[in-house]
Design a protein around this motif. Structure first.
Motif, PDB file in Angstrom:
ATOM      1  N   GLY A  98       0.801  -1.231   0.000  1.00  0.00           N
ATOM      2  CA  GLY A  98       0.000   0.000   0.000  1.00  0.00           C
ATOM      3  C   GLY A  98       0.827   1.271   0.000  1.00  0.00           C
ATOM      4  N   SER A  99       2.127   1.163  -0.236  1.00  0.00           N
ATOM      5  CA  SER A  99       3.004   2.331  -0.207  1.00  0.00           C
ATOM      6  C   SER A  99       2.594   3.354  -1.259  1.00  0.00           C
ATOM      7  CB  SER A  99       4.453   1.912  -0.450  1.00  0.00           C
ATOM      8  OG  SER A  99       5.275   3.060  -0.631  1.00  0.00           O
ATOM      9  N   TRP A 100       2.621   4.591  -0.866  1.00  0.00           N
ATOM     10  CA  TRP A 100       2.359   5.711  -1.769  1.00  0.00           C
ATOM     11  C   TRP A 100       3.369   5.724  -2.910  1.00  0.00           C
ATOM     12  CZ3 TRP A 100       6.199   9.434  -2.283  1.00  0.00           C
ATOM     13  CH2 TRP A 100       5.874  10.544  -3.065  1.00  0.00           C
ATOM     14  N   ALA A 101       4.583   5.255  -2.659  1.00  0.00           N
ATOM     15  CA  ALA A 101       5.660   5.323  -3.650  1.00  0.00           C
ATOM     16  C   ALA A 101       5.575   4.238  -4.718  1.00  0.00           C
ATOM     17  CB  ALA A 101       7.012   5.239  -2.937  1.00  0.00           C
ATOM     18  N   ASP A 102       4.734   3.228  -4.509  1.00  0.00           N
ATOM     19  CA  ASP A 102       4.647   2.120  -5.463  1.00  0.00           C
ATOM     20  C   ASP A 102       4.307   2.638  -6.856  1.00  0.00           C
ATOM     21  OD1 ASP A 102       4.522  -0.516  -6.458  1.00  0.00           O
ATOM     22  OD2 ASP A 102       2.383  -0.669  -6.019  1.00  0.00           O
ATOM     23  N   GLY A 103       5.178   2.318  -7.835  1.00  0.00           N
ATOM     24  CA  GLY A 103       4.958   2.741  -9.216  1.00  0.00           C
ATOM     25  C   GLY A 103       5.482   4.132  -9.536  1.00  0.00           C
ATOM     26  N   GLN A 133      18.967   5.878  -9.833  1.00  0.00           N
ATOM     27  CA  GLN A 133      18.842   7.149 -10.536  1.00  0.00           C
ATOM     28  C   GLN A 133      17.418   7.690 -10.381  1.00  0.00           C
ATOM     29  OE1 GLN A 133      21.534   8.638 -12.163  1.00  0.00           O
ATOM     30  NE2 GLN A 133      22.606   6.974 -11.107  1.00  0.00           N
ATOM     31  N   PRO A 134      17.218   8.994 -10.620  1.00  0.00           N
ATOM     32  CA  PRO A 134      15.894   9.599 -10.446  1.00  0.00           C
ATOM     33  C   PRO A 134      14.766   8.931 -11.237  1.00  0.00           C
ATOM     34  CG  PRO A 134      17.547  11.313 -10.695  1.00  0.00           C
ATOM     35  CD  PRO A 134      18.237   9.998 -10.961  1.00  0.00           C
ATOM     36  N   ASP A 135      15.075   8.308 -12.376  1.00  0.00           N
ATOM     37  CA  ASP A 135      14.007   7.693 -13.174  1.00  0.00           C
ATOM     38  C   ASP A 135      13.739   6.232 -12.802  1.00  0.00           C
ATOM     39  OD1 ASP A 135      16.471   6.948 -14.197  1.00  0.00           O
ATOM     40  OD2 ASP A 135      15.786   6.883 -16.275  1.00  0.00           O
ATOM     41  N   ASP A 136      14.471   5.683 -11.821  1.00  0.00           N
ATOM     42  CA  ASP A 136      14.215   4.312 -11.369  1.00  0.00           C
ATOM     43  C   ASP A 136      12.905   4.260 -10.589  1.00  0.00           C
ATOM     44  OD1 ASP A 136      16.526   3.149 -12.484  1.00  0.00           O
ATOM     45  OD2 ASP A 136      17.734   3.819 -10.782  1.00  0.00           O
ATOM     46  N   VAL A 137      12.076   3.247 -10.885  1.00  0.00           N
ATOM     47  CA  VAL A 137      10.735   3.126 -10.310  1.00  0.00           C
ATOM     48  C   VAL A 137      10.746   2.188  -9.106  1.00  0.00           C
ATOM     49  CG1 VAL A 137       8.353   2.394 -10.783  1.00  0.00           C
ATOM     50  CG2 VAL A 137       9.660   3.640 -12.523  1.00  0.00           C
ATOM     51  N   ILE A 138      10.017   2.581  -8.088  1.00  0.00           N
ATOM     52  CA  ILE A 138       9.900   1.816  -6.829  1.00  0.00           C
ATOM     53  C   ILE A 138       8.692   0.905  -6.919  1.00  0.00           C
ATOM     54  CG2 ILE A 138       9.447   2.038  -4.354  1.00  0.00           C
ATOM     55  CD1 ILE A 138      10.800   4.813  -4.537  1.00  0.00           C
ATOM     56  N   PHE A 153      15.457   9.021   9.288  1.00  0.00           N
ATOM     57  CA  PHE A 153      14.839   7.800   8.770  1.00  0.00           C
ATOM     58  C   PHE A 153      13.360   7.671   9.124  1.00  0.00           C
ATOM     59  CE2 PHE A 153      19.384   6.661   8.911  1.00  0.00           C
ATOM     60  CZ  PHE A 153      19.563   6.450   7.555  1.00  0.00           C
ATOM     61  N   GLY A 154      12.935   8.197  10.247  1.00  0.00           N
ATOM     62  CA  GLY A 154      11.516   8.144  10.612  1.00  0.00           C
ATOM     63  C   GLY A 154      10.661   8.877   9.593  1.00  0.00           C
ATOM     64  N   GLY A 155      11.090  10.077   9.201  1.00  0.00           N
ATOM     65  CA  GLY A 155      10.370  10.848   8.190  1.00  0.00           C
ATOM     66  C   GLY A 155      10.368  10.151   6.841  1.00  0.00           C
ATOM     67  N   PHE A 156      11.494   9.510   6.513  1.00  0.00           N
ATOM     68  CA  PHE A 156      11.575   8.772   5.253  1.00  0.00           C
ATOM     69  C   PHE A 156      10.576   7.622   5.253  1.00  0.00           C
ATOM     70  CE2 PHE A 156      13.147   5.286   2.687  1.00  0.00           C
ATOM     71  CZ  PHE A 156      13.359   5.909   1.462  1.00  0.00           C
ATOM     72  N   ARG A 157      10.553   6.841   6.351  1.00  0.00           N
ATOM     73  CA  ARG A 157       9.617   5.699   6.415  1.00  0.00           C
ATOM     74  C   ARG A 157       8.165   6.168   6.316  1.00  0.00           C
ATOM     75  NH1 ARG A 157      13.738   3.471   9.783  1.00  0.00           N
ATOM     76  NH2 ARG A 157      14.234   1.365   9.131  1.00  0.00           N
ATOM     77  N   ALA A 158       7.843   7.248   7.009  1.00  0.00           N
ATOM     78  CA  ALA A 158       6.478   7.770   6.968  1.00  0.00           C
ATOM     79  C   ALA A 158       6.110   8.206   5.547  1.00  0.00           C
ATOM     80  CB  ALA A 158       6.333   8.935   7.944  1.00  0.00           C
ATOM     81  N   MET A 159       7.028   8.893   4.897  1.00  0.00           N
ATOM     82  CA  MET A 159       6.764   9.347   3.530  1.00  0.00           C
ATOM     83  C   MET A 159       6.668   8.170   2.573  1.00  0.00           C
ATOM     84  SD  MET A 159       8.817  12.132   1.300  1.00  0.00           S
ATOM     85  CE  MET A 159       8.527  12.257  -0.447  1.00  0.00           C
ATOM     86  N   LEU A 160       7.513   7.165   2.745  1.00  0.00           N
ATOM     87  CA  LEU A 160       7.482   5.983   1.888  1.00  0.00           C
ATOM     88  C   LEU A 160       6.114   5.303   1.977  1.00  0.00           C
ATOM     89  CD1 LEU A 160       9.032   3.995   0.053  1.00  0.00           C
ATOM     90  CD2 LEU A 160       9.788   2.834   2.129  1.00  0.00           C
ATOM     91  N   ALA A 161       5.569   5.237   3.166  1.00  0.00           N
ATOM     92  CA  ALA A 161       4.284   4.568   3.364  1.00  0.00           C
ATOM     93  C   ALA A 161       3.095   5.445   2.932  1.00  0.00           C
ATOM     94  CB  ALA A 161       4.122   4.167   4.822  1.00  0.00           C
ATOM     95  N   ASN A 162       3.114   6.720   3.333  1.00  0.00           N
ATOM     96  CA  ASN A 162       1.924   7.558   3.227  1.00  0.00           C
ATOM     97  C   ASN A 162       2.007   8.714   2.252  1.00  0.00           C
ATOM     98  OD1 ASN A 162       0.869   6.011   5.410  1.00  0.00           O
ATOM     99  ND2 ASN A 162       2.124   7.238   6.792  1.00  0.00           N
ATOM    100  N   GLY A 163       3.169   8.996   1.722  1.00  0.00           N
ATOM    101  CA  GLY A 163       3.340  10.138   0.832  1.00  0.00           C
ATOM    102  C   GLY A 163       3.862  11.329   1.579  1.00  0.00           C
ATOM    103  N   PRO A 164       4.163  12.401   0.843  1.00  0.00           N
ATOM    104  CA  PRO A 164       4.715  13.588   1.486  1.00  0.00           C
ATOM    105  C   PRO A 164       3.675  14.276   2.364  1.00  0.00           C
ATOM    106  CG  PRO A 164       4.328  13.983  -0.854  1.00  0.00           C
ATOM    107  CD  PRO A 164       4.043  12.536  -0.588  1.00  0.00           C
ATOM    108  N   PRO A 165       4.141  14.917   3.428  1.00  0.00           N
ATOM    109  CA  PRO A 165       3.178  15.656   4.275  1.00  0.00           C
ATOM    110  C   PRO A 165       2.571  16.808   3.485  1.00  0.00           C
ATOM    111  CG  PRO A 165       5.465  16.105   4.930  1.00  0.00           C
ATOM    112  CD  PRO A 165       5.504  15.060   3.865  1.00  0.00           C
ATOM    113  N   ALA A 166       1.368  17.195   3.860  1.00  0.00           N
ATOM    114  CA  ALA A 166       0.693  18.309   3.196  1.00  0.00           C
ATOM    115  C   ALA A 166       1.538  19.572   3.365  1.00  0.00           C
ATOM    116  CB  ALA A 166      -0.690  18.514   3.782  1.00  0.00           C
ATOM    117  N   GLU A 167       1.729  20.267   2.273  1.00  0.00           N
ATOM    118  CA  GLU A 167       2.586  21.464   2.325  1.00  0.00           C
ATOM    119  C   GLU A 167       1.778  22.719   2.374  1.00  0.00           C
ATOM    120  OE1 GLU A 167       5.272  21.071  -0.961  1.00  0.00           O
ATOM    121  OE2 GLU A 167       6.231  19.349  -0.078  1.00  0.00           O
TER     122      GLU A 167
END
Length: 167
Positions: A98-103, A133-138, A153-167
């Motif tokens: 369910g990672s936001w980064a998938d694809g 590289q930047p064009d490599d897909v997760i 790393f905590g922020g990275f894990r959260a972003m990997l799972a849920n996406g970037p925080p609302a800006e």
């Protein structure tokens, strides 16, 4: 090589874990509900009878686990790597279901810009990517090899799972 750890619940007894090592041996650990462990080592994965059987109490198991994990003596190569990295650390982080980064590509995700953590490799069964590289897909199930500072790393894990925080 991906190591497969097979878990089997043993009702009334505990849990059994089995894995095949890179050298072709098979190791089975049974953790009883009282904390005691049995360790069976089979020289070859297909061997019926174990070569070694250890019966360990909980405290003995934990002590051996700490020894194997390097808690008392770090391998020289790890010390040298830590010295070269300075304040940076390397972590291996699996992309969760369910990672936001998938694809998405690394560039689309913007991990470095948003968290300070850099993805240096993507480990994938069929085609691992060194020097990501930047064009490599997760993809879900990938293991990302990342470099950053301890607090990032905590922020990275959260972003990997849920996406970037609302800006």
């Amino acid at each position: 090589m991906t190591l497969e750890l097979k878990e089997t619940r043993l009702p009334g007894i505990g849990v059994k874990w089995t894995m095949k090592t890179a050298s072709g041996s098979r190791v089975t650990v049974i953790q009883h509900t009282d904390g005691d462990r049995e360790v069976y080592v089979h020289r070859r994965a297909g061997d019926e009878d174990p070569t070694v059987v250890l019966e360990l109490h909980d405290d003995e198991s934990r002590q051996i686990g700490a020894l194997l994990g390097g808690a008392y003596e770090r391998p020289k190569i790890v010390e040298e790597l830590e010295m070269a990295l300075g304040e940076f650390q390397i972590e291996w982080i699996e992309v969760p279901q369910g990672s936001w980064a998938d694809g998405r590509s690394l560039g689309e995700c913007g991990f470095r810009k948003r968290t300070g953590v850099t993805v240096i490799a993507i480990l994938r069964d069929e085609d691992s990517i060194a020097g990501a590289q930047p064009d490599d897909v997760i993809r879900v199930g990938d293991t990302l090899v990342v470099v950053g500072k301890a607090g990032q790393f905590g922020g990275f894990r959260a972003m990997l799972a849920n996406g970037p925080p609302a800006e």
